[in-house]
Design an enzyme around this catalytic site. Structure first.
Site, PDB file in Angstrom:
ATOM      1  N   ASN A 267      -9.068  26.864 -25.254  1.00 38.78           N
ATOM      2  CA  ASN A 267      -9.861  27.833 -26.030  1.00 38.78           C
ATOM      3  C   ASN A 267      -9.020  28.642 -27.006  1.00 38.78           C
ATOM      4  O   ASN A 267      -9.514  29.570 -27.641  1.00 38.78           O
ATOM      5  CB  ASN A 267     -10.616  28.777 -25.088  1.00 38.78           C
TER       6      ASN A 267
ATOM      7  N   ASP B 186       9.739  41.413 -61.287  1.00 42.13           N
ATOM      8  CA  ASP B 186       8.782  42.511 -61.479  1.00 42.13           C
ATOM      9  C   ASP B 186       9.503  43.838 -61.259  1.00 42.13           C
ATOM     10  O   ASP B 186      10.665  43.876 -60.842  1.00 42.13           O
ATOM     11  CB  ASP B 186       7.570  42.377 -60.546  1.00 42.13           C
TER      12      ASP B 186
ATOM     13  N   LYS C 196       5.188  42.395 -65.555  1.00 39.96           N
ATOM     14  CA  LYS C 196       4.015  41.554 -65.325  1.00 39.96           C
ATOM     15  C   LYS C 196       2.866  42.416 -64.843  1.00 39.96           C
ATOM     16  O   LYS C 196       3.055  43.529 -64.358  1.00 39.96           O
ATOM     17  CB  LYS C 196       4.328  40.465 -64.289  1.00 39.96           C
TER      18      LYS C 196
ATOM     19  N   ARG D  78      -0.738  42.224 -62.471  1.00 41.54           N
ATOM     20  CA  ARG D  78      -1.499  41.470 -61.477  1.00 41.54           C
ATOM     21  C   ARG D  78      -2.921  42.000 -61.429  1.00 41.54           C
ATOM     22  O   ARG D  78      -3.144  43.211 -61.464  1.00 41.54           O
ATOM     23  CB  ARG D  78      -0.868  41.673 -60.101  1.00 41.54           C
TER      24      ARG D  78
ATOM     25  N   ASP E 195       5.592  32.355 -52.329  1.00 36.00           N
ATOM     26  CA  ASP E 195       4.384  31.968 -51.621  1.00 36.00           C
ATOM     27  C   ASP E 195       3.812  30.712 -52.269  1.00 36.00           C
ATOM     28  O   ASP E 195       4.205  29.598 -51.960  1.00 36.00           O
ATOM     29  CB  ASP E 195       3.389  33.119 -51.613  1.00 36.00           C
TER      30      ASP E 195
END
Length: 325
Positions: free
Chosen positions: A45, A178, A201, A203, A233
Site C-alpha cells: 500500500n 540570475d 532574467k 520569471r 532542473d
C-alpha cells in the site's frame, strides 16, 4: 559507597536510505567504515518500514539520503529512519541531505503560498534529528529554519579543482545566471581570478520552469563563460542563459552546478549547441540513461566524509572552506 565508573567510547554509524546507496557507500569508505545494515521495505500500500540490523544505542548516527525523484517517498523514508533511530536510543542523529528537499520554496513569493523548506526542517526535528548537513542550499536562510545545528557545505572546492585545470583565467568570465546567485558567482570570480558578469532574467511566477533573459551586465564578448548555479532542473534556464551569452559574443559556455536534478527533458536540452560542457557533482544519482557526452560528474563523497569526520570529532566544519561562505 563506591562509585561505578564506565569508560565511554564514541561510536560512528553511517546508515543509508534507498535513494542513492552508492553515495553512502563511498562516504563510508572515505571514513574507513561501512554502511550499517538497514532493513528498508515498501509495503504493497506504499507504507515504508525501517529497522536497523545492529544496535545504535549511544551512537553518533549519520543518515545519508539524497532526495531525488520520487522526492516525497525519500523524504518520508528519511523521517521514518530518523524516528527508528530516536526510538533505538541513538545519542545524536544527523540527517545528511546533500540536496535539501523543497529548498526552492524558501519564502512566500505570493499570498497563500507555503514555505515548504521550513516545513521540511520542522519534520526532521519532530522525527528526532539533532543536526542537518547539506550541500549548497538554494537559499542560505534555510539554515535558520532548523532548530539545531546546520552544516552548510559548499561544493565549490570540488568544482574549482576541476576548472582550475581546464580553464584559462585570462579568457574566462564567471557568470551568475540570475541576481540570486551573484554572491556565490562573485566568490568564484575571486577564486579563479576572472571577471564577473550577471544575467538579468525575469520569471513568470505563474509558469514554472519558464524564463525570459533580459540583458547581460559585464564583458562576455570573445570570452569563455562559466555559468555557475546550485542546481539544474529541466535545464531550460541554463540553456536560455547560454544562448544569450553566445548571442552577445561568448566563444564558449561551460556550466557548473552542484545538484543534477535533471527532470525531463533536461538531458536532451543540455546537449544544446550553445553549451560546451556541463559539470555537476553526484549529490543526486545520475542514472546511465541521463548521462550524455558533454556531462562530467565529480564525486562529493570526500567532502561529505570530511564534514562528518569533523562533526564526529567535535572539530570545525567551517575551517574546511577557508572562510568562504
Amino acid at each position: 559507597m563506591s562509585e561505578l565508573s564506565v569508560p565511554t567510547k564514541k561510536k560512528l554509524v553511517v546508515v543509508s536510505g534507498r535513494a542513492h546507496p552508492q553515495l553512502a557507500t563511498e562516504v563510508a569508505a572515505q571514513l574507513k567504515t561501512h554502511v550499517s545494515g538497514t532493513d528498508l521495505r515498501t509495503f504493497a500500500n506504499g507504507e515504508i518500514y525501517a529497522r536497523y540490523d545492529d544496535s545504535v544505542r549511544g551512537a553518533d548516527v549519520f543518515v545519508v539520503q539524497s532526495h531525488t525523484a520520487p522526492i516525497n517517498e525519500w523524504v518520508m523514508e528519511t523521517l521514518i529512519m530518523v524516528d527508528a533511530l530516536k526510538r533505538a536510543s541513538a545519542k545524536r542523529i544527523t540527517v545528511v541531505a546533500p540536496f535539501y528537499p523543497y529548498a526552492r520554496q524558501d519564502k512566500k513569493g505570493r499570498g497563500r503560498e507555503p514555505i515548504s523548506a521550513r516545513l521540511i526542517a520542522d519534520l526532521f526535528k519532530t522525527a528526532g534529528a539533532d543536526r542537518i548537513m547539506s550541500v549548497d542550499l538554494h537559499a542560505a536562510q534555510i539554515q535558520g529554519f532548523f532548530d539545531g545545528p546546520v552544516d552548510h557545505l559548499f561544493a565549490m572546492p570540488v568544482l574549482l579543482e576541476h576548472f582550475r585545470a581546464q580553464l584559462d583565467p585570462a579568457t574566462l568570465t564567471v557568470v551568475s545566471p540570475d541576481m540570486g546567485r551573484v554572491r556565490v558567482a562573485d566568490i568564484w570570480s575571486e577564486k579563479l581570478g576572472a571577471p564577473l558578469a550577471i544575467i538579468h532574467k525575469r520569471r513568470d511566477p505563474k509558469v514554472h520552469n519558464q524564463v525570459t533573459v533580459h540583458e547581460i551586465v559585464g564583458e562576455v564578448e570573445g570570452r569563455v563563460c562559466l555559468l555557475v548555479d546550485d542546481m539544474i532542473d529541466t535545464g531550460r534556464t541554463i540553456v536560455k542563459a547560454a544562448e544569450a551569452l553566445v548571442a552577445n559574443g561568448a566563444i564558449g559556455v561551460v556550466v557548473a552546478a552542484t545538484h543534477a536534478v535533471f527532470s525531463d527533458p533536461a538531458c536532451e536540452i543540455l546537449q544544446s549547441e550553445f553549451i560546451s560542457e556541463v559539470v555537476v557533482t553526484d549529490t543526486l544519482p545520475v542514472p546511465v540513461e541521463k548521462r550524455f557526452g558533454k556531462l562530467t560528474i565529480l564525486p562529493i563523497a570526500p567532502l561529505l566524509a570530511s564534514a562528518i569526520h569533523e562533526v564526529f570529532e567535535e572539530g570545525s566544519v567551517t575551517s574546511m572552506f577557508d572562510g568562504a561562505a
